[in-house]
Write a protein that holds these residues in place. Structure first.
Motif, PDB file in Angstrom:
ATOM      1  N   GLY A 136       0.832  -1.192   0.000  1.00 38.19           N
ATOM      2  CA  GLY A 136       0.000   0.000   0.000  1.00 38.19           C
ATOM      3  C   GLY A 136       0.870   1.246   0.000  1.00 38.19           C
ATOM      4  N   ARG A 137       0.469   2.223   0.791  1.00 41.75           N
ATOM      5  CA  ARG A 137       1.236   3.476   0.811  1.00 41.75           C
ATOM      6  C   ARG A 137       2.089   3.574   2.056  1.00 41.75           C
ATOM      7  NH1 ARG A 137      -2.908   7.960   0.084  1.00 41.75           N
ATOM      8  NH2 ARG A 137      -3.966   6.746   1.673  1.00 41.75           N
ATOM      9  N   TYR A 138       2.464   2.432   2.571  1.00 45.04           N
ATOM     10  CA  TYR A 138       3.364   2.388   3.726  1.00 45.04           C
ATOM     11  C   TYR A 138       4.688   3.018   3.313  1.00 45.04           C
ATOM     12  CZ  TYR A 138       4.259   0.229   8.291  1.00 45.04           C
ATOM     13  OH  TYR A 138       4.474   0.010   9.620  1.00 45.04           O
ATOM     14  N   PRO A 139       5.282   3.888   4.145  1.00 44.33           N
ATOM     15  CA  PRO A 139       6.497   4.594   3.726  1.00 44.33           C
ATOM     16  C   PRO A 139       7.590   3.627   3.289  1.00 44.33           C
ATOM     17  CG  PRO A 139       5.706   5.400   5.832  1.00 44.33           C
ATOM     18  CD  PRO A 139       4.832   4.258   5.469  1.00 44.33           C
ATOM     19  N   LEU A 140       8.290   4.007   2.217  1.00 38.26           N
ATOM     20  CA  LEU A 140       9.307   3.121   1.640  1.00 38.26           C
ATOM     21  C   LEU A 140      10.322   2.645   2.669  1.00 38.26           C
ATOM     22  CD1 LEU A 140      10.127   4.739  -1.808  1.00 38.26           C
ATOM     23  CD2 LEU A 140       9.019   2.543  -1.320  1.00 38.26           C
ATOM     24  N   ASP A 141      10.813   3.611   3.492  1.00 39.60           N
ATOM     25  CA  ASP A 141      11.886   3.280   4.426  1.00 39.60           C
ATOM     26  C   ASP A 141      11.436   2.372   5.555  1.00 39.60           C
ATOM     27  OD1 ASP A 141      13.523   4.775   2.975  1.00 39.60           O
ATOM     28  OD2 ASP A 141      13.447   6.557   4.271  1.00 39.60           O
ATOM     29  N   GLU A 142      10.126   2.273   5.745  1.00 35.45           N
ATOM     30  CA  GLU A 142       9.622   1.505   6.887  1.00 35.45           C
ATOM     31  C   GLU A 142       9.079   0.145   6.472  1.00 35.45           C
ATOM     32  OE1 GLU A 142      10.065   2.578   9.860  1.00 35.45           O
ATOM     33  OE2 GLU A 142      10.826   4.549   9.257  1.00 35.45           O
ATOM     34  N   ARG A 143       9.163  -0.167   5.195  1.00 35.43           N
ATOM     35  CA  ARG A 143       8.530  -1.407   4.734  1.00 35.43           C
ATOM     36  C   ARG A 143       9.187  -2.656   5.313  1.00 35.43           C
ATOM     37  NH1 ARG A 143       6.698   0.112  -1.472  1.00 35.43           N
ATOM     38  NH2 ARG A 143       5.156   1.617  -0.731  1.00 35.43           N
ATOM     39  N   TRP A 144      10.436  -2.527   5.718  1.00 36.35           N
ATOM     40  CA  TRP A 144      11.111  -3.679   6.335  1.00 36.35           C
ATOM     41  C   TRP A 144      10.336  -4.162   7.551  1.00 36.35           C
ATOM     42  CZ3 TRP A 144      12.506  -3.419  11.418  1.00 36.35           C
ATOM     43  CH2 TRP A 144      12.554  -2.139  11.996  1.00 36.35           C
ATOM     44  N   ARG A 145       9.612  -3.228   8.190  1.00 38.02           N
ATOM     45  CA  ARG A 145       8.877  -3.612   9.403  1.00 38.02           C
ATOM     46  C   ARG A 145       7.798  -4.636   9.089  1.00 38.02           C
ATOM     47  NH1 ARG A 145       8.032   2.393  11.648  1.00 38.02           N
ATOM     48  NH2 ARG A 145       6.087   1.516  12.448  1.00 38.02           N
ATOM     49  N   ILE A 146       7.165  -4.470   7.938  1.00 41.33           N
ATOM     50  CA  ILE A 146       6.139  -5.447   7.551  1.00 41.33           C
ATOM     51  C   ILE A 146       6.794  -6.793   7.287  1.00 41.33           C
ATOM     52  CG2 ILE A 146       4.440  -6.013   5.786  1.00 41.33           C
ATOM     53  CD1 ILE A 146       3.922  -3.014   5.531  1.00 41.33           C
ATOM     54  N   ASN A 147       7.901  -6.772   6.526  1.00 43.17           N
ATOM     55  CA  ASN A 147       8.605  -8.032   6.236  1.00 43.17           C
ATOM     56  C   ASN A 147       9.026  -8.712   7.528  1.00 43.17           C
ATOM     57  OD1 ASN A 147       8.320  -7.251   3.627  1.00 43.17           O
ATOM     58  ND2 ASN A 147      10.427  -6.515   3.405  1.00 43.17           N
ATOM     59  N   PHE A 148       9.575  -7.883   8.428  1.00 45.77           N
ATOM     60  CA  PHE A 148      10.058  -8.417   9.696  1.00 45.77           C
ATOM     61  C   PHE A 148       8.900  -9.042  10.474  1.00 45.77           C
ATOM     62  CE2 PHE A 148      11.429  -7.505  14.201  1.00 45.77           C
ATOM     63  CZ  PHE A 148      12.402  -8.494  14.235  1.00 45.77           C
ATOM     64  N   GLY A 149       7.784  -8.332  10.508  1.00 46.17           N
ATOM     65  CA  GLY A 149       6.606  -8.844  11.214  1.00 46.17           C
ATOM     66  C   GLY A 149       6.149 -10.180  10.650  1.00 46.17           C
ATOM     67  N   VAL A 150       6.175 -10.287   9.314  1.00 42.80           N
ATOM     68  CA  VAL A 150       5.747 -11.539   8.687  1.00 42.80           C
ATOM     69  C   VAL A 150       6.727 -12.663   9.027  1.00 42.80           C
ATOM     70  CG1 VAL A 150       5.393 -12.708   6.487  1.00 42.80           C
ATOM     71  CG2 VAL A 150       4.500 -10.405   6.837  1.00 42.80           C
ATOM     72  N   ILE A 151       8.023 -12.342   8.985  1.00 46.80           N
ATOM     73  CA  ILE A 151       9.027 -13.371   9.291  1.00 46.80           C
ATOM     74  C   ILE A 151       8.852 -13.874  10.717  1.00 46.80           C
ATOM     75  CG2 ILE A 151      11.496 -13.780   9.614  1.00 46.80           C
ATOM     76  CD1 ILE A 151      11.957 -11.846   7.271  1.00 46.80           C
ATOM     77  N   VAL A 152       8.664 -12.930  11.650  1.00 47.59           N
ATOM     78  CA  VAL A 152       8.474 -13.344  13.054  1.00 47.59           C
ATOM     79  C   VAL A 152       7.252 -14.256  13.171  1.00 47.59           C
ATOM     80  CG1 VAL A 152       7.824 -12.523  15.347  1.00 47.59           C
ATOM     81  CG2 VAL A 152       9.648 -11.376  14.076  1.00 47.59           C
TER      82      VAL A 152
END
Ligand SMILES: Nc1ncnc2c1ncn2[C@@H]1O[C@H](COP(=O)(O)OP(=O)(O)OP(=O)(O)O)[C@@H](O)[C@H]1O
Ligand SMILES: [Mg+2]
Lengths: 440, 265
Positions: free
Chosen positions: A93-109
């Protein structure tokens, strides 16, 4: 079909050896109309496949800056370049580019946390599942939202971190030695000989200490706020439907039991609740949740739209689930209740050990069907202005360089939904087979 | 051995066990209705510890209802039922206590299909008796051995024959170490060749001195183990007597009619 029985292994069902040519003859070319149907079928498949291949691969444009450029290169083919440009948008979506790692990280966890559930040697799976459901939402919630943490959130995040690490260590111990984290800890500290009560208290103290350490560690940790307005894409779709799916089953069970309760007040309340929510379309509930719900709230107290939507989806899903559960409960013979009563099991144990496990097994196809429906229904949030995956796909076609690009993003969106829903359906079939111990 | 000899032995044993005068089930002036329908009419029955009772009677006479009242699977409306000194009323604690002391075997087995044979047997000891798992499993294996199917412990009920399932059901009830066992037509859902294996287990159980109430039409079994045969018709206890007297010298016309019908087969 002919089964070539192999001699010597009569204990097992003889395996059918399928001769492909024979199979074709018997199933596809047995009569003249079967031959015609087969030919017609093949022709239709050919048309679709050839058309798709021509459009999607042969004539497709893979690299371009704008839709204009695509059309110039080949007006008949798919413009995948536009999908590539927007693909991250579909996902985040429109999640800020620099913060998208947080979504990936959340999914990995989340994935790591749940993997032990499928490892055969790991013990205490129910506890692991419960820890995911109870604590992951707090961790993920903070990870995705960011900003200041309230004290409560800090405590919950600390517990989540400790449970996560605990589960991982426990799983590693389980896979390597078949043991459990608790017993290993007790052995390492040399108190495994102590009394049960002492052991339990020591473990509780250890857990509290770990939470305290995690609490100090996470105090330093802060991620920038990302407003829910910027959440979107597949991420948002999965957040809404994920919460809906995990709450629907427990809430549905409670509502279904309430509807069958002996106490009139509870029964009437649950029945009314279920019937009201089931009789109103989800889209209406969504509108009501975002427009009418705030009217009932005290002055100055604002809920964000996302929370309202999630609550609405959960209530809706729970009511449907309740009826599925009730249907499953009705399939359990009376004798099962009587046998459980006769041996002195109380209501909750009877439900938990005897009735629900059997009922849930009958219900798996319906439950999964319902969850798939729920996942797809969440695309309705587009209408009240949330940027879920469907809305992002539409946004792509409004984007100036790619204006008018409809087919390709829709195709990709359909593919993503298909992959998710099809895997759910396959997994449910696997589960049904695995749990089929009845041999009825 | 002739039947008469067996009978005389049984009668002596009946006398011997009747020596235990401790009353374990005491039913006084009990009445039960299903809506308007008066199923059980003024039932008076007291059972001594270690007594073996066979209940028979035509279909619909209320036999099942009577024994189901003894562990509150059915609720009675009038009169008292006292089991092992505890009165059955609306007090849930009493009901739970009585249920854990009274084992029941059903016509349709009612095993839990999603649990293995062993788990079927250990569930109640673990969760009602709070027994450690290992101990419960040991106990279960002991009873499974006694009903002669220890090798089936890991199987699921659906994989067993009817006779085996019913023996598991008996073992499951025994695992609670009940003081009373209720049987509701335990063999009438079985094929003829399996009836014998279940009856054999029940006879052995009777020989251990268990208090047993058994609804059955197996008159051979009644003759062999019962201390008392109770005949019910239309919700009443019409006649009760030692098996010998009951079969040789029935008093009421209803009993005679019933016996002539059942022995005609
Ligand atoms: N739950 C119920 N509601 C209403 N009537 C019932 C109910 N259960 C049993 N009855 C009726 O009560 C009567 C006695 O039933 P019960 O099952 O005790 O008979 P039974 O002597 O065990 O007969 P059978 O030999 O057929 O098992 C029957 O007429 C039956 O129709
Ligand atoms: Mg009956």
């Amino acid at each position: 079909m002919v089964a070539a029985a192999e001699p010597g292994i009569s204990a097992q069902q003889p395996k059918e050896k399928v001769d492909p040519i024979r199979w074709l003859k018997e199933n596809l070319f047995s009569t003249w109309y079967n031959v015609i149907l087969t030919a017609l079928g093949l022709y239709i498949i050919y048309l679709v496949a050839a058309g798709l291949y021509q459009w999607g691969i042969a004539d497709a444009v893979w690299v371009a800056e704008t839709r204009r450029e695509c059309l110039d290169k080949n007006p008949n083919g798919a413009c995948w370049a536009g999908v590539f440009a927007w693909f991250e948008g579909f996902i985040y979506g429109r999640y800020p580019l620099d913060e998208r790692w947080r979504i990936n990280f959340g999914v990995i966890v989340l994935v790591l946390w749940m993997v032990p559930l499928w490892l055969p040697r790991v013990q205490g799976k129910i506890g692991i599942a419960a820890s995911v459901v109870a604590f992951y939402p707090f961790f993920a919630g903070y990870l995705f939202m960011g900003g200041d943490k309230s004290l409560f959130l800090q405590v919950m995040v600390s517990i989540a971190i400790v449970s996560f690490i605990g589960v991982i260590v426990h799983a590693v111990i389980g896979v390597t030695s078949g043991g459990s984290l608790a017993r290993t800890l007790l052995r390492l500290t040399g108190v495994s000989g102590a009394g049960d009560k002492l052991q339990r208290n020591l473990l509780i103290i250890a857990a509290l200490a770990a939470v305290a350490i995690a609490f100090m560690a996470q105090a330093q940790w802060e991620v920038p706020t990302v407003s829910w307005v910027r959440w979107g894409g597949l991420f948002l779709t999965l957040v809404i439907s994920g919460i809906g799916i995990t709450t629907a089953l427990p809430a549905g069970i409670v509502l279904a039991l309430g509807r069958r309760s002996q106490l009139p007040v509870i029964r009437v309340l649950c029945t009314t609740f279920i019937e009201v929510f089931r009789s109103v379309p989800l889209i209406t509930i969504l509108f009501m949740a975002t427009t009418m719900f705030p009217l009932f709230l005290p002055e100055g107290f604002t809920l964000n739209k996302l929370v309202q939507v999630i609550v609405a989806v959960c209530l809706f899903a729970a009511c449907y689930m309740a009826e599925i559960v009730r249907g499953g409960l009705q399939a359990i013979p009376k004798g099962q209740y009587e046998a459980a009563h006769a041996m002195g099991l109380g209501y909750w144990r009877m439900m938990g050990f005897i009735i629900m496990p059997q009922a849930l097994k009958f219900m798996i196809p319906n439950i999964v069907g319902n969850l798939i429906g729920l996942l797809k229904d969440t695309t309705l949030v587009t209408i009240i202005g949330l940027f879920d995956i469907l809305n992002m796909i539409q946004a792509a076609s409004q984007d100036v360089p790619w204006r008018g690009l409809h087919k390709e993003p829709m195709f990709v969106g359909a593919l993503i939904f298909f992959i998710i829903c099809f895997s759910m359906s396959k997994y449910s079939q696997h589960l049904e087979r695995k749990l089929n111990t009845d041999h009825r | 051995m002739s039947t008469v000899e067996v009978q005389s032995i049984r009668d002596k044993e009946a006398l011997a066990s009747a020596a235990s005068t401790e009353v374990i089930i005491d039913i006084r002036a009990m009445n039960k209705w299903f809506g308007q329908f008066h199923v059980l009419k003024d039932i008076n029955l007291s059972v001594h510890k270690g007594e073996r009772i066979v209940i028979c009677g035509p279909s619909g006479s209320g036999k099942s209802t009577l024994i189901r009242c003894m562990n509150r699977l059915e609720e009675h409306q009038q009169g008292d039922i006292e089991i092992d000194g505890v009165t059955l009323d609306t007090n849930l604690k009493n009901i739970d206590q009585i249920r854990s002391e009274v084992g029941m075997v059903f016509q349709s087995f009612n095993l839990f299909p999603h649990l293995s044979v062993l788990q079927n047997c250990t569930l109640a000891p673990i969760w009602v008796r709070k027994m450690p798992k290992a101990e419960a499993e040991e106990l279960a294996m002991e009873y499974l051995t006694r009903v002669r199917i220890p090798e089936q412990a890991e199987k699921y009920p659906g994989q067993l024959s009817g006779g085996q399932q019913q023996r598991v059901a008996i073992a499951r009830a025994l695992c609670m170490r009940p003081r009373i066992m209720l049987f509701d037509e335990p063999t009438s859902a079985l094929d003829p060749e399996m009836i014998a294996e279940v009856l054999e287990v029940m006879i052995e159980l009777a020989d251990t001195g268990m208090t047993m109430l058994c609804v059955t039409h197996e008159m051979g079994f009644a003759n062999r183990v019962a201390d008392r045969v109770i005949f019910m018709d239309e919700g009443e206890i019409v006649e009760q007597n030692t098996p010998h007297e009951f079969f040789e010298n029935p008093q009421s016309d209803r009993t005679k009619l019933f016996l002539s019908q059942i022995l005609a087969h």
